[in-house]
Design an enzyme around this catalytic site. Sequence first.
Site, short mmCIF file in Angstrom:
data_model
loop_
_atom_site.label_atom_id
_atom_site.label_comp_id
_atom_site.label_asym_id
_atom_site.label_seq_id
_atom_site.Cartn_x
_atom_site.Cartn_y
_atom_site.Cartn_z
CG LEU A 1 -8.04 -84.57 10.60
CD1 LEU A 1 -9.71 -85.69 10.69
CD2 LEU A 1 -6.85 -86.48 11.28
CB ILE B 1 -11.38 -92.58 6.33
CG1 ILE B 1 -12.33 -92.97 7.74
CG2 ILE B 1 -12.24 -92.59 5.59
CD1 ILE B 1 -13.50 -92.33 7.86
N GLY C 1 -3.65 -85.00 4.44
CA GLY C 1 -5.19 -84.93 4.23
C GLY C 1 -6.23 -85.63 4.30
CB SER C 2 -6.91 -88.36 6.54
OG SER C 2 -6.43 -87.62 7.65
CD GLN C 3 -15.08 -88.59 6.61
OE1 GLN C 3 -15.59 -89.25 6.66
NE2 GLN C 3 -14.83 -88.33 5.27
#
Length: 206
Positions: A87, A143, A173-175
């Site tokens: 993301l 995450i 921003g991430s996962q």
Amino acid sequence: MSIALEGLPFILAGIALAAAGYFVPRPYGPALAASGLLFACFCAYFFRNPERVTPDDPKLLFSPGDGRVLSVKKENPEGGDTIRIFLSIFDVHIQRAPCAGTVEDIRLLPGSFVAAMKDEAKLNARNIVKLQTPRGAVEVEQITGLIARRIRCWVKKGDPLQAGERYGLIQFGSQAALHLPPNAKARVQPGDRVAGGLTPVAEWKD
């Protein structure tokens, strides 16, 4: 389109900064006001919380978030494929249930803060929600990343969730990851763009 409540403090801070700029002499005042307005607008965009209608198909599992598929591979010998999604700061950061189920367990695990697009990010600080469904257990992960270090989980053990229902948020921003059971198969591949609660990323085999 609504805005996640977690974004309001950031938006108000930007507006306050912009207002303060009007009381600061030139040339700094206008620059301060413009910076505050830009920050407020960016935060309003980042924390957007769009309404979505998830297709009514119990055979499908939907993406838990918006972004780009990083990998689709078997990470647990006893489970099915794991779908990892990156993301960016421009994607919607709301997480959604991939299918209908009941929250069986929630685990918040400590870890590092590696950039979310890297493979090592799977060991970052993360929150794992286990959903029990009639066809088996499904796990979804929120995450953290290099910048994204705050995870919001809005559900608790025992809560029922419908496919596409919002359950959390990662700030910046991430996962996100979806761990499939052996009786489900992935329908996406690395590089695919997906939308939370809308894109079918897997389907039940039975």
